[in-house]
Design an enzyme around this catalytic site. Structure first.
Site, PDB file in Angstrom:
ATOM      1  N   ARG A 144      44.779 -29.661 -39.630  1.00 56.62           N
ATOM      2  CA  ARG A 144      45.116 -30.709 -40.595  1.00 56.62           C
ATOM      3  C   ARG A 144      46.280 -30.308 -41.509  1.00 56.62           C
ATOM      4  O   ARG A 144      46.303 -30.642 -42.694  1.00 56.62           O
ATOM      5  CB  ARG A 144      43.916 -31.072 -41.471  1.00 56.62           C
ATOM      6  CG  ARG A 144      42.839 -31.851 -40.749  1.00 56.62           C
ATOM      7  CD  ARG A 144      43.237 -33.314 -40.601  1.00 56.62           C
ATOM      8  NE  ARG A 144      42.214 -34.061 -39.890  1.00 56.62           N
ATOM      9  CZ  ARG A 144      41.241 -34.731 -40.487  1.00 56.62           C
ATOM     10  NH1 ARG A 144      41.164 -34.778 -41.790  1.00 56.62           N
ATOM     11  NH2 ARG A 144      40.374 -35.376 -39.758  1.00 56.62           N
ATOM     12  N   ARG A 165      47.107 -35.853 -46.054  1.00 56.37           N
ATOM     13  CA  ARG A 165      47.225 -36.446 -47.396  1.00 56.37           C
ATOM     14  C   ARG A 165      47.515 -35.485 -48.531  1.00 56.37           C
ATOM     15  O   ARG A 165      47.860 -35.925 -49.619  1.00 56.37           O
ATOM     16  CB  ARG A 165      45.958 -37.247 -47.712  1.00 56.37           C
ATOM     17  CG  ARG A 165      45.909 -38.563 -46.957  1.00 56.37           C
ATOM     18  CD  ARG A 165      44.567 -39.216 -47.080  1.00 56.37           C
ATOM     19  NE  ARG A 165      43.586 -38.342 -46.450  1.00 56.37           N
ATOM     20  CZ  ARG A 165      42.326 -38.689 -46.203  1.00 56.37           C
ATOM     21  NH1 ARG A 165      41.894 -39.868 -46.560  1.00 56.37           N
ATOM     22  NH2 ARG A 165      41.510 -37.838 -45.628  1.00 56.37           N
ATOM     23  N   ARG A 209      52.799 -42.687 -44.715  1.00 56.22           N
ATOM     24  CA  ARG A 209      51.551 -43.371 -44.381  1.00 56.22           C
ATOM     25  C   ARG A 209      51.542 -44.769 -45.006  1.00 56.22           C
ATOM     26  O   ARG A 209      51.123 -45.731 -44.370  1.00 56.22           O
ATOM     27  CB  ARG A 209      50.393 -42.524 -44.904  1.00 56.22           C
ATOM     28  CG  ARG A 209      49.048 -43.182 -44.970  1.00 56.22           C
ATOM     29  CD  ARG A 209      48.341 -43.065 -43.639  1.00 56.22           C
ATOM     30  NE  ARG A 209      46.900 -43.202 -43.779  1.00 56.22           N
ATOM     31  CZ  ARG A 209      46.257 -44.359 -43.913  1.00 56.22           C
ATOM     32  NH1 ARG A 209      46.938 -45.488 -43.929  1.00 56.22           N
ATOM     33  NH2 ARG A 209      44.940 -44.389 -44.016  1.00 56.22           N
ATOM     34  N   ASP A 218      44.798 -38.496 -33.433  1.00 64.82           N
ATOM     35  CA  ASP A 218      43.412 -38.322 -33.842  1.00 64.82           C
ATOM     36  C   ASP A 218      42.535 -38.243 -32.604  1.00 64.82           C
ATOM     37  O   ASP A 218      42.914 -38.753 -31.542  1.00 64.82           O
ATOM     38  CB  ASP A 218      42.938 -39.475 -34.735  1.00 64.82           C
ATOM     39  CG  ASP A 218      41.698 -39.082 -35.516  1.00 64.82           C
ATOM     40  OD1 ASP A 218      41.813 -38.437 -36.569  1.00 64.82           O
ATOM     41  OD2 ASP A 218      40.577 -39.399 -35.038  1.00 64.82           O
ATOM     42  N   TYR A 250      30.921 -40.030 -32.804  1.00 65.69           N
ATOM     43  CA  TYR A 250      31.538 -41.141 -33.533  1.00 65.69           C
ATOM     44  C   TYR A 250      31.307 -42.471 -32.823  1.00 65.69           C
ATOM     45  O   TYR A 250      31.078 -43.499 -33.452  1.00 65.69           O
ATOM     46  CB  TYR A 250      33.039 -40.887 -33.731  1.00 65.69           C
ATOM     47  CG  TYR A 250      33.280 -39.800 -34.756  1.00 65.69           C
ATOM     48  CD1 TYR A 250      33.273 -40.091 -36.125  1.00 65.69           C
ATOM     49  CD2 TYR A 250      33.447 -38.476 -34.378  1.00 65.69           C
ATOM     50  CE1 TYR A 250      33.449 -39.091 -37.065  1.00 65.69           C
ATOM     51  CE2 TYR A 250      33.630 -37.468 -35.314  1.00 65.69           C
ATOM     52  CZ  TYR A 250      33.622 -37.784 -36.659  1.00 65.69           C
ATOM     53  OH  TYR A 250      33.786 -36.798 -37.592  1.00 65.69           O
TER      54      TYR A 250
HETATM   55  O1  CP3 Z   1      47.609 -32.003 -38.728  1.00 66.13           O
HETATM   56  C1  CP3 Z   1      46.738 -32.136 -37.836  1.00 66.13           C
HETATM   57  O2  CP3 Z   1      45.737 -31.374 -37.753  1.00 66.13           O
HETATM   58  C2  CP3 Z   1      46.967 -33.131 -36.731  1.00 66.13           C
HETATM   59  C3  CP3 Z   1      46.295 -34.366 -36.753  1.00 66.13           C
HETATM   60  C4  CP3 Z   1      44.782 -34.529 -36.712  1.00 66.13           C
HETATM   61  C5  CP3 Z   1      44.126 -35.548 -37.438  1.00 66.13           C
HETATM   62  N1  CP3 Z   1      42.822 -35.560 -37.073  1.00 66.13           N
HETATM   63  C6  CP3 Z   1      44.795 -36.445 -38.379  1.00 66.13           C
HETATM   64  C7  CP3 Z   1      43.988 -37.238 -39.333  1.00 66.13           C
HETATM   65  C8  CP3 Z   1      43.808 -33.875 -35.947  1.00 66.13           C
HETATM   66  C9  CP3 Z   1      43.943 -32.670 -35.028  1.00 66.13           C
HETATM   67  C10 CP3 Z   1      42.571 -34.559 -36.177  1.00 66.13           C
HETATM   68  C11 CP3 Z   1      41.306 -34.194 -35.511  1.00 66.13           C
HETATM   69  C12 CP3 Z   1      40.064 -34.884 -35.893  1.00 66.13           C
HETATM   70  N2  CP3 Z   1      39.887 -36.189 -36.241  1.00 66.13           N
HETATM   71  C13 CP3 Z   1      38.784 -34.267 -35.848  1.00 66.13           C
HETATM   72  C14 CP3 Z   1      38.504 -32.854 -35.395  1.00 66.13           C
HETATM   73  C15 CP3 Z   1      38.780 -31.848 -36.443  1.00 66.13           C
HETATM   74  C16 CP3 Z   1      37.831 -31.883 -37.615  1.00 66.13           C
HETATM   75  O3  CP3 Z   1      38.312 -32.207 -38.731  1.00 66.13           O
HETATM   76  O4  CP3 Z   1      36.651 -31.594 -37.429  1.00 66.13           O
HETATM   77  C17 CP3 Z   1      37.850 -35.229 -36.269  1.00 66.13           C
HETATM   78  C18 CP3 Z   1      36.343 -35.034 -36.389  1.00 66.13           C
HETATM   79  C19 CP3 Z   1      38.561 -36.454 -36.498  1.00 66.13           C
HETATM   80  C20 CP3 Z   1      37.991 -37.774 -36.874  1.00 66.13           C
HETATM   81  C21 CP3 Z   1      38.522 -38.248 -38.178  1.00 66.13           C
HETATM   82  N3  CP3 Z   1      39.804 -38.713 -38.378  1.00 66.13           N
HETATM   83  C22 CP3 Z   1      37.844 -38.331 -39.413  1.00 66.13           C
HETATM   84  C23 CP3 Z   1      36.393 -37.916 -39.647  1.00 66.13           C
HETATM   85  C24 CP3 Z   1      38.752 -38.836 -40.349  1.00 66.13           C
HETATM   86  C25 CP3 Z   1      38.458 -39.195 -41.789  1.00 66.13           C
HETATM   87  C26 CP3 Z   1      38.428 -38.001 -42.637  1.00 66.13           C
HETATM   88  C27 CP3 Z   1      39.533 -38.052 -43.627  1.00 66.13           C
HETATM   89  O5  CP3 Z   1      40.058 -36.957 -43.946  1.00 66.13           O
HETATM   90  O6  CP3 Z   1      39.864 -39.148 -44.083  1.00 66.13           O
HETATM   91  C28 CP3 Z   1      39.992 -39.035 -39.692  1.00 66.13           C
HETATM   92  C29 CP3 Z   1      41.243 -39.524 -40.288  1.00 66.13           C
HETATM   93  C30 CP3 Z   1      42.437 -38.617 -40.215  1.00 66.13           C
HETATM   94  N4  CP3 Z   1      42.838 -37.942 -39.079  1.00 66.13           N
HETATM   95  C31 CP3 Z   1      43.372 -38.347 -41.254  1.00 66.13           C
HETATM   96  C32 CP3 Z   1      44.358 -37.489 -40.714  1.00 66.13           C
HETATM   97  C33 CP3 Z   1      45.590 -36.972 -41.392  1.00 66.13           C
HETATM   98  C34 CP3 Z   1      43.351 -38.956 -42.652  1.00 66.13           C
HETATM   99  C35 CP3 Z   1      43.841 -40.348 -42.472  1.00 66.13           C
HETATM  100  C36 CP3 Z   1      44.564 -40.967 -43.640  1.00 66.13           C
HETATM  101  O7  CP3 Z   1      45.790 -40.774 -43.775  1.00 66.13           O
HETATM  102  O8  CP3 Z   1      43.905 -41.712 -44.359  1.00 66.13           O
END
Ligand code: CP3
Length: 343
Positions: A23, A27, A36, A73, A149
Site C-alpha cells: 500500500r 491515501r 483520486r 485491487d 469478500y
Molecule cells: O500500493 C499498493 O499496494 C497497490 C495497490 C493495492 C490496493 N489494494 C489499493 C487500494 C493493493 C496491492 C491492494 C490489495 C488489497 N485490496 C488487499 C490485500 C492486501 C491487504 O491489505 O490485506 C485487500 C484485502 C484489498 C481489498 C480492499 N481494497 C479493501 C479492504 C479496501 C478498503 C480499505 C481501505 O483502506 O479503504 C480497498 C480499497 C483500496 N485498495 C484503497 C487502495 C489505495 C483505498 C481506496 C481509496 O482511495 O479510497
C-alpha cells in the site's frame, strides 16, 4: 545495474536490503488524494491507465523504492467475473453477496480479460516508464481471500458467512474456488505477459481456517495457480503473503511452490529463519503502526528486523499495508534509516 529487488528474489543477499511497502500508493499521500478526487470512483482510478500509472509512480518518485506495485485491487477479479463491486467512502468494498448456486452460476470467466484489459495496459506502460533500477510487481488476491469478500459482501470480523458456506456445501464452494483459480491464473498471466517482473499473491485472510480447511482452501488453490504460472514463466518470481497463517507459514512456504514469502507483523524472524526452507527469500515485516509513531522507536524496530535477517535474502517491507494516517515524512525517515545502514 541489475534490479536489487529481483536479485534478492533470485536468492542473493543485498546490503542494505531492497525496500518497498505494501500500500505504498494510497491515501497517506496528498498527490494520491488529489488524483483520486479527479478520477471519481476508486474503480475508475484502477481502470483508467493514465491515472493508474501515475499513482503507481507517485511513491517511486517520492521515495525511490526498489519496486513499484501495479495500482489496482484484488477485487477487480470479482468485478471481471460479473459480480457487482463498489467502494464506498468510509465503509470500504461492498459486493452483492454470492451465497447460493444461482449466484455462483451468474459468474462467468468469459469477460474477465476484456474487462481487465486497462489493467494490463497499465502494466505495459509502467514497464516503459519505470527507470532501470525499479522492478514492477503485478498481483492478485488468492482465491480464499477474494471469496471472503465475494461471500461476506464486505470486510468481515468473524467470516461466518463464508465458513458456513464452505463447511455446509464444499462442492458448491469448490466450484466457486475453481472459477477463482482459473480467473486468477488468467489475470496473473496477462500481467506477466504485459511486463510484470514479479508477482505477489495476497492471502490476507489466511489466518481464519482450521488446519484441514487451510490445506484445502489456501494451500491447494495457490499451488494450482503457482504451477500453472511456472509452466509458462519458469523464472518469474512469485511472492506469497499468507497473512496470519502462524505455524502454517511452514507448509505454505514448502508446498505451494512460491519463490518467497512475505511475513506478517506477528511472525518471529528467528522462528522463520529456523523453519522456512533453506535459502528462501523473505519479505517483511515492520509493524505499520511504527510508521504512525516514527522516531527512535521505529529506527530501533528497523534495526532489529535488518539484524535478524542477515542469514537470508531479505526484502524490507511492512507486515501489512501502510495506514492512511501515516505521515509521508515518516516514510522518508524509514527509507533513510534502511539505506544508511550496512548490516
Ligand atoms: O500500493 C499498493 O499496494 C497497490 C495497490 C493495492 C490496493 N489494494 C489499493 C487500494 C493493493 C496491492 C491492494 C490489495 C488489497 N485490496 C488487499 C490485500 C492486501 C491487504 O491489505 O490485506 C485487500 C484485502 C484489498 C481489498 C480492499 N481494497 C479493501 C479492504 C479496501 C478498503 C480499505 C481501505 O483502506 O479503504 C480497498 C480499497 C483500496 N485498495 C484503497 C487502495 C489505495 C483505498 C481506496 C481509496 O482511495 O479510497
Amino acid at each position: 545495474m541489475a534490479k536489487a529487488f529481483l536479485e534478492v528474489l533470485n536468492g542473493e543477499r543485498r546490503d542494505p536490503p531492497p525496500i518497498w511497502l505494501m500500500r505504498q500508493a494510497g491515501r497517506y499521500l496528498p498527490e494520491y488524494r488529489e488524483l483520486r478526487a479527479k478520477a471519481g470512483g476508486f474503480l475508475d482510478l484502477c481502470y483508467t491507465p493514465d491515472f493508474a500509472v501515475e499513482v503507481t509512480i507517485q511513491p517511486i518518485e517520492r521515495y525511490g523504492f526498489d519496486a513499484a506495485i501495479l495500482f489496482s485491487d484484488i477485487l477487480v477479479v470479482p468485478d471481471g467475473l460479473g459480480q457487482d463491486v463498489s467502494f464506498v467512502e468510509g465503509t470500504g468494498p461492498v459486493l452483492e453477496p454470492v451465497r447460493d448456486a444461482e449466484a455462483v452460476s451468474r459468474l462467468s470467466i468469459d469477460g474477465v480479460l476484456a474487462k481487465l484489459a486497462p489493467v494490463y495496459e497499465t502494466v505495459a506502460t509502467l514497464r516503459q516508464r519505470l527507470g532501470p533500477d525499479t522492478a514492477l510487481i503485478g498481483f492478485a488476491g488468492a482465491p480464499w481471500t477474494v471469496a471472503c469478500y465475494m461471500i461476506e459482501g464486505r470486510t468481515s470480523r468473524d467470516f461466518h458467512n463464508i465458513k458456513s458456506f464452505c463447511y455446509r456445501d464444499p462442492e458448491l464452494f469448490g466450484q466457486l474456488m475453481d472459477l477463482l483459480v482459473e480467473a486468477t491464473i488468467a489475470h496473473l498471466s496477462a500481467q506477466a505477459e504485459a511486463g510484470a517482473e514479479a508477482l505477489q499473491i495476497f492471502e490476507s485472510h489466511a489466518g481464519v481456517l482450521p488446519e484441514e480447511e487451510f490445506r484445502t482452501w489456501v494451500l491447494e488453490p495457490i499451488k494450482r495457480i503457482v504451477s500453472a504460472l511456472r509452466a509458462r514463466w519458469p523464472d518469474l518470481p512469485i511472492i506469497g503473503f499468507p497473512r496470519g497463517a502462524g505455524a502454517m507459514y511452514v507448509p505454505f512456504a514448502a508446498e505451494t511452490g512460491v519463490s518467497a514469502v512475505s511475513l506478517d507483523t506477528t511472525v518471529s524472524l528467528s522462528w522463520a529463519d529456523a523453519n522456512l526452507p533453506a535459502g528462501m527469500p523473505i519479505q517483511g515485516n515492520l509493524d505499520p503502526v511504527y510508521l504512525l509513531t516514527g522516531g527512535d522507536a521505529m529506527d530501533a524496530a528497523v534495526d532489529r528486523i535488518v539484524g535478524a535477517c542477515v542469514n537470508r535474502p531479505h526484502i524490507f517491507n511492512l507486515g501489512h499495508g501502510v495506514d492512511k494516517q501515516t505521515s509521508p515524512d515518516t516514510v522518508s525517515r524509514l527509507v533513510d534509516c534502511i539505506r544508511n545502514k550496512t548490516a
